[in-house]
Write a protein that holds these residues in place. Structure first.
Motif, mmCIF file in Angstrom:
data_model
loop_
_atom_site.group_PDB
_atom_site.id
_atom_site.type_symbol
_atom_site.label_atom_id
_atom_site.label_comp_id
_atom_site.label_asym_id
_atom_site.label_seq_id
_atom_site.Cartn_x
_atom_site.Cartn_y
_atom_site.Cartn_z
ATOM 1 N N THR A 116 1.045 -1.140 -0.126
ATOM 2 C CA THR A 116 0.239 0.351 0.092
ATOM 3 C C THR A 116 0.796 1.339 -0.345
ATOM 4 O OG1 THR A 116 -1.433 -1.194 1.474
ATOM 5 C CG2 THR A 116 -1.604 1.567 1.165
ATOM 6 N N THR A 117 1.733 1.439 0.596
ATOM 7 C CA THR A 117 2.758 2.439 0.868
ATOM 8 C C THR A 117 3.963 2.718 -0.386
ATOM 9 O OG1 THR A 117 4.043 1.561 2.119
ATOM 10 C CG2 THR A 117 2.802 2.283 3.763
ATOM 11 N N LYS A 118 4.102 1.644 -1.350
ATOM 12 C CA LYS A 118 4.635 1.246 -2.495
ATOM 13 C C LYS A 118 6.429 2.057 -2.011
ATOM 14 C CE LYS A 118 0.791 1.178 -5.185
ATOM 15 N NZ LYS A 118 1.484 -0.066 -5.338
ATOM 16 N N ASP A 119 6.482 1.779 -1.003
ATOM 17 C CA ASP A 119 8.242 2.778 -0.209
ATOM 18 C C ASP A 119 8.255 3.971 -0.288
ATOM 19 O OD1 ASP A 119 10.350 1.104 1.090
ATOM 20 O OD2 ASP A 119 11.714 1.136 -0.992
ATOM 21 N N GLU A 120 7.275 4.351 -0.501
ATOM 22 C CA GLU A 120 7.097 6.051 -0.071
ATOM 23 C C GLU A 120 7.245 6.079 1.516
ATOM 24 O OE1 GLU A 120 3.742 7.250 -2.518
ATOM 25 O OE2 GLU A 120 4.137 6.698 -3.887
ATOM 26 N N THR A 121 7.013 5.651 2.092
ATOM 27 C CA THR A 121 7.193 6.181 3.922
ATOM 28 C C THR A 121 7.575 4.471 4.701
ATOM 29 O OG1 THR A 121 5.742 7.126 5.365
ATOM 30 C CG2 THR A 121 4.638 6.266 3.202
ATOM 31 N N ASP A 122 7.586 4.677 5.751
ATOM 32 C CA ASP A 122 7.177 4.101 6.938
ATOM 33 C C ASP A 122 5.930 3.561 7.143
ATOM 34 O OD1 ASP A 122 9.725 2.563 6.046
ATOM 35 O OD2 ASP A 122 10.594 3.954 7.855
ATOM 36 N N TYR A 123 4.955 5.501 6.903
ATOM 37 C CA TYR A 123 3.650 5.019 8.113
ATOM 38 C C TYR A 123 2.731 4.761 6.996
ATOM 39 C CZ TYR A 123 6.963 7.375 11.156
ATOM 40 O OH TYR A 123 7.833 8.200 11.623
ATOM 41 N N LEU A 124 1.842 4.074 8.015
ATOM 42 C CA LEU A 124 0.077 4.034 6.897
ATOM 43 C C LEU A 124 -1.049 3.988 8.187
ATOM 44 C CD1 LEU A 124 -0.929 2.766 4.794
ATOM 45 C CD2 LEU A 124 -1.238 0.693 5.844
ATOM 46 N N TRP A 125 -1.664 4.529 7.716
ATOM 47 C CA TRP A 125 -2.607 4.910 9.209
ATOM 48 C C TRP A 125 -3.677 3.435 8.415
ATOM 49 C CZ3 TRP A 125 -3.020 7.273 13.073
ATOM 50 C CH2 TRP A 125 -1.985 8.509 13.736
ATOM 51 N N TYR A 126 -4.596 3.207 8.974
ATOM 52 C CA TYR A 126 -5.436 2.014 9.515
ATOM 53 C C TYR A 126 -6.807 2.480 10.046
ATOM 54 C CZ TYR A 126 -2.363 -1.485 7.480
ATOM 55 O OH TYR A 126 -1.899 -2.408 7.151
ATOM 56 N N LEU A 127 -8.058 3.338 9.371
ATOM 57 C CA LEU A 127 -8.518 4.008 10.287
ATOM 58 C C LEU A 127 -10.112 3.200 10.201
ATOM 59 C CD1 LEU A 127 -7.779 7.314 7.853
ATOM 60 C CD2 LEU A 127 -7.546 6.634 10.139
ATOM 61 N N THR A 128 -10.893 3.183 10.919
ATOM 62 C CA THR A 128 -12.691 2.713 11.047
ATOM 63 C C THR A 128 -13.294 4.013 12.053
ATOM 64 O OG1 THR A 128 -13.500 1.013 11.388
ATOM 65 C CG2 THR A 128 -12.446 1.190 12.645
ATOM 66 N N ARG A 129 -14.437 3.559 12.202
ATOM 67 C CA ARG A 129 -15.761 3.995 12.824
ATOM 68 C C ARG A 129 -15.486 2.996 14.204
ATOM 69 N NH1 ARG A 129 -15.677 9.213 13.059
ATOM 70 N NH2 ARG A 129 -17.876 9.580 13.701
ATOM 71 N N TYR A 130 -16.488 2.892 14.986
ATOM 72 C CA TYR A 130 -17.409 2.019 15.669
ATOM 73 C C TYR A 130 -18.183 2.428 16.224
ATOM 74 C CZ TYR A 130 -17.837 -1.674 19.374
ATOM 75 O OH TYR A 130 -18.726 -2.701 19.714
ATOM 76 N N ASP A 131 -20.348 1.988 16.679
ATOM 77 C CA ASP A 131 -21.126 1.830 16.732
ATOM 78 C C ASP A 131 -20.907 1.804 18.220
ATOM 79 O OD1 ASP A 131 -23.444 3.247 17.408
ATOM 80 O OD2 ASP A 131 -24.386 1.814 16.259
ATOM 81 N N TYR A 132 -20.848 2.281 18.862
ATOM 82 C CA TYR A 132 -20.511 2.040 20.266
ATOM 83 C C TYR A 132 -22.524 2.055 21.187
ATOM 84 C CZ TYR A 132 -19.212 1.215 25.531
ATOM 85 O OH TYR A 132 -19.646 0.789 26.605
ATOM 86 N N ARG A 133 -22.779 0.513 21.666
ATOM 87 C CA ARG A 133 -23.981 0.725 22.527
ATOM 88 C C ARG A 133 -23.941 0.659 23.715
ATOM 89 N NH1 ARG A 133 -27.966 -2.396 18.427
ATOM 90 N NH2 ARG A 133 -27.262 -1.359 16.290
ATOM 91 N N SER A 134 -23.491 1.714 24.933
ATOM 92 C CA SER A 134 -22.518 2.018 26.121
ATOM 93 C C SER A 134 -24.154 0.560 26.996
ATOM 94 C CB SER A 134 -23.825 2.720 26.647
ATOM 95 O OG SER A 134 -23.196 3.065 28.366
#
Length: 241
Positions: free
Chosen positions: A112-130
Motif C-alpha cells: 500500500t505504501t509502495k516504499d514511499e514511507t514507513d507510515y500507514l494509517w488504518y482507520l475505521t468507525r465503531y458504533d458503541y452502544r453503552s
C-alpha cells in the motif's frame, strides 16, 4: 619438498629454471637461526620468510605492519534544553477523511505504501452502544515493527517489536468510548523493509486483527468493518534549533 626441524620448517618448490622456498618458524616467542643451502637465515617468532631463487629473502611476515584504527573522543553536546526543541505534528486522520484505499479488510502495509514511507494509517468507525461501566479493552495484532493507537484523536497506547522477538506484535490497552460513533485510528510503522530470506513474496506486514473486549463478554471483531487506509510520508517530525 618439505623439511622439518622441530618448530622450524622449509617448503621448497623447484622447477628446472626456478626455485622458491618458504622458511617457517612456528615458535611463538623465540627467534631461531636456520641453515638453508649455503646461507644462514634468522627467523622471527611465528613468521614466514619467502626466498626467491631459494637464496634471497624477498618477503618476511614479521616485517609487515598492519593498519590499525585510531580512536578519538569528542565532547558530546547536550541537547537537554527543552527550549531548543520544537515539535511539528500532523493532525490524526479520521475514518471520515477522503482516501482511495478502502475495503472491508486490512490492506498489506508495504504494497500500500509502495516504499514511499514507513507510515500507514488504518482507520475505521465503531458504533458503541453503552453497557454500563463495563471495562473496554482494544486488542490489535500486527506484523509491523511499531503500532500507535488513537481513539477519537486521543492516544491510548503503543507497542514495539524487537529484533529477537516474534514477528507479531500485540497491543492490549484499556479504552474509553462514547455512546454512538467512535473513530479508531491505528498508525502502523515499518522501520525499514526486509531484503533477504526465503519466500519473500509471501511475507505480509501491517495490521492483521482488531477487536474490542467488553468485560467478560466475547470480544467483538472489527476485522471485516469498513477500513480506510492513509499513506503518510512524514507523520511526526522532531527538529532541534
Amino acid at each position: 619438498m618439505r623439511l622439518t626441524f622441530g618448530v622450524l620448517q622449509g617448503h621448497v618448490f623447484e622447477t628446472e629454471s626456478n626455485c622458491v622456498a618458504f622458511l617457517v618458524n612456528l615458535d611463538k616467542h623465540k627467534t631461531s637461526n636456520i641453515q638453508f643451502g649455503e646461507a644462514s637465515f634468522q627467523l622471527a617468532p611465528k613468521s614466514i620468510s619467502i626466498l626467491s631463487s631459494c637464496r634471497r629473502v624477498v618477503f618476511e611476515t614479521a616485517k609487515v605492519n598492519a593498519q590499525h584504527g585510531l580512536r578519538t573522543a569528542q565532547v558530546v553536546q547536550s541537547l537537554n534544553n527543552v527550549d531548543s526543541w520544537k515539535i511539528f505534528k500532523e493532525p490524526i486522520p479520521l475514518a471520515i477523511n477522503n482516501t482511495t484505499h478502502i475495503g472491508h479488510r486490512f490492506f498489506e502495509h508495504l504494497s500500500t505504501t509502495k516504499d514511499e514511507t514507513d507510515y500507514l494509517w488504518y482507520l475505521t468507525r465503531y458504533d458503541y452502544r453503552s453497557n454500563g461501566d463495563t471495562q473496554l479493552v482494544l486488542n490489535v495484532e500486527s506484523q509491523a515493527h511499531v503500532l500507535h493507537a488513537y481513539i477519537n484523536n486521543d492516544y491510548v497506547g503503543s507497542v514495539h517489536g524487537s529484533h529477537d522477538g516474534p514477528r507479531n506484535i500485540i497491543l492490549k490497552t484499556p479504552i474509553t468510548l462514547r455512546k454512538g460513533q467512535n473513530s479508531i485510528s491505528l498508525l502502523s510503522v515499518m522501520v525499514g523493509s526486509p531484503d533477504s530470506g526465503a519466500y519473500m513474496e509471501r511475507r505480509i506486514f501491517g495490521v492483521r486483527k482488531v477487536s474490542i473486549q467488553q468485560g467478560d463478554h466475547k470480544s467483538h471483531s472489527l476485522n471485516n468493518e469498513l477500513w480506510k487506509h492513509q499513506v503518510n510520508p512524514d507523520w511526526l517530525i522532531w527538529r532541534n534549533e
